[in-house]
Scaffold this motif. Structure first.
Motif, PDB file in Angstrom:
ATOM      1  N   LEU A  60      -0.522   4.277   7.874  1.00 32.64           N
ATOM      2  CA  LEU A  60       0.130   5.592   7.820  1.00 32.64           C
ATOM      3  C   LEU A  60      -0.442   6.388   6.644  1.00 32.64           C
ATOM      4  N   ALA A  61      -0.322   7.724   6.728  1.00 32.82           N
ATOM      5  CA  ALA A  61      -0.694   8.585   5.598  1.00 32.82           C
ATOM      6  C   ALA A  61       0.439   8.576   4.578  1.00 32.82           C
ATOM      7  N   LEU A  62       0.105   8.895   3.332  1.00 29.53           N
ATOM      8  CA  LEU A  62       1.067   8.748   2.228  1.00 29.53           C
ATOM      9  C   LEU A  62       2.423   9.411   2.513  1.00 29.53           C
ATOM     10  N   MET A  63       2.417  10.684   2.889  1.00 24.86           N
ATOM     11  CA  MET A  63       3.690  11.404   3.006  1.00 24.86           C
ATOM     12  C   MET A  63       4.559  10.808   4.118  1.00 24.86           C
ATOM     13  N   ASP A  64       3.959  10.470   5.268  1.00 20.62           N
ATOM     14  CA  ASP A  64       4.694   9.810   6.352  1.00 20.62           C
ATOM     15  C   ASP A  64       5.205   8.447   5.911  1.00 20.62           C
ATOM     16  N   TRP A  65       4.305   7.699   5.304  1.00 14.51           N
ATOM     17  CA  TRP A  65       4.597   6.340   4.861  1.00 14.51           C
ATOM     18  C   TRP A  65       5.761   6.345   3.876  1.00 14.51           C
ATOM     19  N   LEU A  66       5.689   7.277   2.904  1.00 11.12           N
ATOM     20  CA  LEU A  66       6.743   7.366   1.887  1.00 11.12           C
ATOM     21  C   LEU A  66       8.051   7.839   2.500  1.00 11.12           C
ATOM     22  N   GLN A  67       7.972   8.988   3.208  1.00  5.04           N
ATOM     23  CA  GLN A  67       9.224   9.648   3.595  1.00  5.04           C
ATOM     24  C   GLN A  67       9.897   8.991   4.800  1.00  5.04           C
ATOM     25  N   LYS A  68       9.105   8.447   5.717  1.00  2.00           N
ATOM     26  CA  LYS A  68       9.728   7.856   6.918  1.00  2.00           C
ATOM     27  C   LYS A  68      10.018   6.361   6.758  1.00  2.00           C
ATOM     28  N   TYR A  69       9.292   5.703   5.871  1.00  2.00           N
ATOM     29  CA  TYR A  69       9.443   4.249   5.796  1.00  2.00           C
ATOM     30  C   TYR A  69       9.879   3.759   4.416  1.00  2.00           C
ATOM     31  N   ILE A  70       9.096   4.094   3.390  1.00  2.08           N
ATOM     32  CA  ILE A  70       9.345   3.468   2.087  1.00  2.08           C
ATOM     33  C   ILE A  70      10.627   4.004   1.429  1.00  2.08           C
ATOM     34  N   PHE A  71      10.762   5.325   1.332  1.00  3.88           N
ATOM     35  CA  PHE A  71      11.985   5.853   0.702  1.00  3.88           C
ATOM     36  C   PHE A  71      13.249   5.374   1.446  1.00  3.88           C
ATOM     37  N   PRO A  72      13.306   5.429   2.804  1.00  2.00           N
ATOM     38  CA  PRO A  72      14.499   4.897   3.491  1.00  2.00           C
ATOM     39  C   PRO A  72      14.714   3.393   3.254  1.00  2.00           C
ATOM     40  N   ALA A  73      13.628   2.610   3.268  1.00  2.00           N
ATOM     41  CA  ALA A  73      13.772   1.166   3.018  1.00  2.00           C
ATOM     42  C   ALA A  73      14.308   0.940   1.613  1.00  2.00           C
ATOM     43  N   ASN A 115      -7.047   3.748  -8.062  1.00  2.00           N
ATOM     44  CA  ASN A 115      -6.493   2.748  -7.133  1.00  2.00           C
ATOM     45  C   ASN A 115      -7.251   2.810  -5.799  1.00  2.00           C
ATOM     46  N   PRO A 116      -8.459   2.258  -5.773  1.00  2.00           N
ATOM     47  CA  PRO A 116      -9.314   2.475  -4.605  1.00  2.00           C
ATOM     48  C   PRO A 116      -8.723   1.941  -3.303  1.00  2.00           C
ATOM     49  N   GLU A 117      -8.083   0.774  -3.352  1.00  2.00           N
ATOM     50  CA  GLU A 117      -7.603   0.187  -2.102  1.00  2.00           C
ATOM     51  C   GLU A 117      -6.463   1.003  -1.503  1.00  2.00           C
ATOM     52  N   SER A 118      -5.510   1.412  -2.340  1.00  2.00           N
ATOM     53  CA  SER A 118      -4.397   2.233  -1.875  1.00  2.00           C
ATOM     54  C   SER A 118      -4.916   3.570  -1.339  1.00  2.00           C
ATOM     55  N   ASN A 119      -5.840   4.192  -2.063  1.00  2.00           N
ATOM     56  CA  ASN A 119      -6.392   5.484  -1.621  1.00  2.00           C
ATOM     57  C   ASN A 119      -7.090   5.356  -0.274  1.00  2.00           C
ATOM     58  N   MET A 120      -7.786   4.241  -0.068  1.00  2.00           N
ATOM     59  CA  MET A 120      -8.483   4.049   1.207  1.00  2.00           C
ATOM     60  C   MET A 120      -7.484   3.751   2.322  1.00  2.00           C
ATOM     61  N   LYS A 121      -6.503   2.886   2.033  1.00  2.00           N
ATOM     62  CA  LYS A 121      -5.587   2.451   3.090  1.00  2.00           C
ATOM     63  C   LYS A 121      -4.706   3.593   3.580  1.00  2.00           C
ATOM     64  N   ALA A 142      -5.585   6.615   3.370  1.00  2.00           N
ATOM     65  CA  ALA A 142      -6.522   7.715   3.650  1.00  2.00           C
ATOM     66  C   ALA A 142      -6.213   8.925   2.778  1.00  2.00           C
ATOM     67  N   SER A 143      -5.910   8.671   1.498  1.00  2.00           N
ATOM     68  CA  SER A 143      -5.556   9.759   0.578  1.00  2.00           C
ATOM     69  C   SER A 143      -6.778  10.559   0.148  1.00  2.00           C
ATOM     70  N   GLY A 144      -7.937   9.917   0.158  1.00  2.00           N
ATOM     71  CA  GLY A 144      -9.158  10.581  -0.299  1.00  2.00           C
ATOM     72  C   GLY A 144      -9.892   9.701  -1.293  1.00  2.00           C
ATOM     73  N   THR A 145     -11.005  10.204  -1.812  1.00  2.00           N
ATOM     74  CA  THR A 145     -11.836   9.443  -2.747  1.00  2.00           C
ATOM     75  C   THR A 145     -11.760  10.077  -4.127  1.00  2.00           C
ATOM     76  N   ALA A 146     -11.210   9.370  -5.090  1.00  2.00           N
ATOM     77  CA  ALA A 146     -11.156   9.903  -6.454  1.00  2.00           C
ATOM     78  C   ALA A 146     -12.585  10.049  -6.978  1.00  2.00           C
ATOM     79  N   PRO A 147     -12.872  11.128  -7.706  1.00  2.00           N
ATOM     80  CA  PRO A 147     -14.240  11.359  -8.183  1.00  2.00           C
ATOM     81  C   PRO A 147     -14.560  10.524  -9.426  1.00  2.00           C
ATOM     82  N   VAL A 148     -14.531   9.205  -9.256  1.00  2.00           N
ATOM     83  CA  VAL A 148     -14.681   8.321 -10.421  1.00  2.00           C
ATOM     84  C   VAL A 148     -16.025   8.502 -11.133  1.00  2.00           C
ATOM     85  N   PRO A 149     -17.148   8.621 -10.401  1.00  2.00           N
ATOM     86  CA  PRO A 149     -18.404   8.851 -11.132  1.00  2.00           C
ATOM     87  C   PRO A 149     -18.344  10.114 -12.001  1.00  2.00           C
ATOM     88  N   ARG A 150     -17.661  11.172 -11.495  1.00  2.00           N
ATOM     89  CA  ARG A 150     -17.555  12.405 -12.306  1.00  2.00           C
ATOM     90  C   ARG A 150     -16.632  12.186 -13.499  1.00  2.00           C
TER      91      ARG A 150
END
Ligand SMILES: [Zn+2]
Length: 440
Positions: A81-94, A274-280, A282-290
């Motif tokens: 799931l994407a962050l906002m769906d995951w948080l609002q529909k699943y994690i916050f209610p749980a 947090n590369p794994e969370s960002n990938m899972k 699909a939040s995006g890629t943090a510009p770590v090299p920059r």
């Protein structure tokens, strides 16, 4: 002398990045008192406990700069799931149904077991009932920066932000000066906490000289929300409300402009990547090299196990290195040495603990791990740093030491009863399953 670890390669992560092979480390009480060759250390010291690290590497304990320890109880509860769906529909209610002092205690013990078994010796946490987390963390023997959550809607441990602020202050006072626990406020994010509360957090932190942990610019949605409300970027808003500085750890920092990076650099604000969370999610890629090119302090984190789904910092190192090579098309982006720094000395700096931990040096606390390098998967070993990032797994950690105390030796737990921790977690999971089914 209380402890000598001898015979393995010692990856010190000191300023010269010295690697002794073989080397030895002598510990007295909570402190490292000597680092040298096995002959030197053997001649100078005899210890109550001696650990033979032949065939292994001795490495600074890994520093997880962003997690939510009790969320191990939601591991695998809602995936893909994407962050906002995951948080609002699943994690916050749980969480609304299941977060309690008991849940937090059982979850923290499970997280601590996993962290000790996979080589994490310090973690930064953002959750509820953080005083319970602190007691469970101390009992397990781990070091942590623990952020009591402050959020703009009613949650299990506070009906209002004002109540959360009072709870946070009491928590900070209760654990001030603790040898293992650094208490802190953790405003959840800029989109879930209002301006007045954010400014109150700044004042609270200034009064007690604490770190501040916050999620920042994790998703593109967040950027839109903050732009609509405040007509500026999340990083600019963070600066406007005064939540920047060397004591601030901004988790994620995925959606940032060059101006935002300049703000973080200028103010000394650290980023937890947090590369794994960002990938899972699909939040995006943090510009770590920059970030690294700009000189921003970047630590590594796993995020909570509900979005990872584990707390293995070896995996976080490897994924950080892979993600940025893949995203940039440059194989030199985030080289192994940089990933290892982010998980040790630079992660310690992000948490304001680099004078105490993050490297194996005389005078620092003895937070270190022994990582097996004598199996098929690790053979041959030409370069220890390469192997730690590209080959090792959490399961390869044989021995974990925090503050001079052996928490696990040869995979045998000393501070936690593994069977009880797992049985308690399984029993609680049955309640979580029921509670979540009732909300669907
Ligand atoms: Zn998080």
């Amino acid at each position: 002398m209380s402890l000598v670890i001898t015979g393995g390669g010692v990856v010190t992560m000191d300023a010269a990045r010295r690697i002794l092979s073989p080397g030895a480390v002598a510990v007295d009480g909570r402190d490292i008192v000597a680092v040298g060759t096995p002959e030197e250390i053997g001649r100078r010291f005899s210890a109550a406990e001696t650990i033979d690290a032949a065939g292994s590497l001795v490495v600074p304990g890994l520093v997880n700069t962003h997690t939510h320890a009790p969320m191990v109880m939601y591991r695998g509860l809602a995936d893909d799931l994407a962050l906002m769906d995951w948080l609002q529909k699943y994690i916050f209610p749980a969480e609304a149904k299941t977060v309690s002092p008991e849940m937090v205690r059982i979850g923290t013990r499970l997280a601590a077991l996993e962290m000790i078994q996979s080589g994490t010796t310090t973690f930064a946490d953002m959750y509820y009932f953080e005083d319970e987390i602190a007691r469970a963390t101390k009992a397990a023997g781990l070091r942590a920066v623990l952020g009591q959550t402050i959020i703009g809607f009613p949650v299990a441990d506070a009906k209002t932000p004002a109540e959360a602020l009072r709870r946070t202050e009491a928590f900070i006072e209760a654990f001030a000066g603790d040898d293992l626990i650094t208490p802190a406020p953790a405003p959840h994010s800029l989109y879930t906490v209002d301006e007045q509360t954010l400014r109150a957090v700044r004042d609270l932190s200034a009064r007690h000289r604490t770190p501040i942990l916050i999620h920042l610019a994790e998703t593109e949605d967040e950027v839109g929300i903050i732009r609509d409300r405040h007509t500026m970027s999340p990083a600019s808003w963070l600066e406007k409300v005064g939540l920047v500085g060397p004591n601030v750890v901004a988790a994620h920092g995925v959606w940032v402009t060059d101006d935002d990076i300049a703000i973080l650099k200028r103010t000394g604000t650290a980023v937890s990547h947090n590369p794994e969370s960002n990938m899972k999610l699909a939040s995006g890629t943090a510009p770590v090299p920059r970030y690294l090119a700009a000189g921003v302090t970047v630590g590594l984190g796993t995020d909570g196990a509900a979005s990872n789904n584990d707390l293995d910092m070896f995996e976080a190192m490897r994924q950080a290195a892979f993600l940025h090579k893949h995203a940039s098309g440059d194989p030199q982006a985030v080289p192994a040495a940089a990933a290892l720094e982010m998980a040790t000395i630079v992660g310690a700096r992000a948490l304001g603990l680099d004078r105490v931990i993050g490297s194996i040096e005389v005078g620092k606390r003895a937070d270190l791990i022994v990582v097996a390098m004598d199996g098929a998967r690790q053979t041959p070993m030409y370069n220890p740093v390469s192997h730690l990032v590209y080959v090792a797994r959490g399961d390869d950690v044989r021995t974990t030491v925090v503050n001079g105390k052996v928490l696990m030796r040869d995979r045998r737990m000393r501070t936690l009863d593994e069977r009880v921790v797992l049985a308690d977690a399984r029993a609680l999971a049955a309640k979580v399953r029921e509670a979540v089914a009732a909300t669907r």
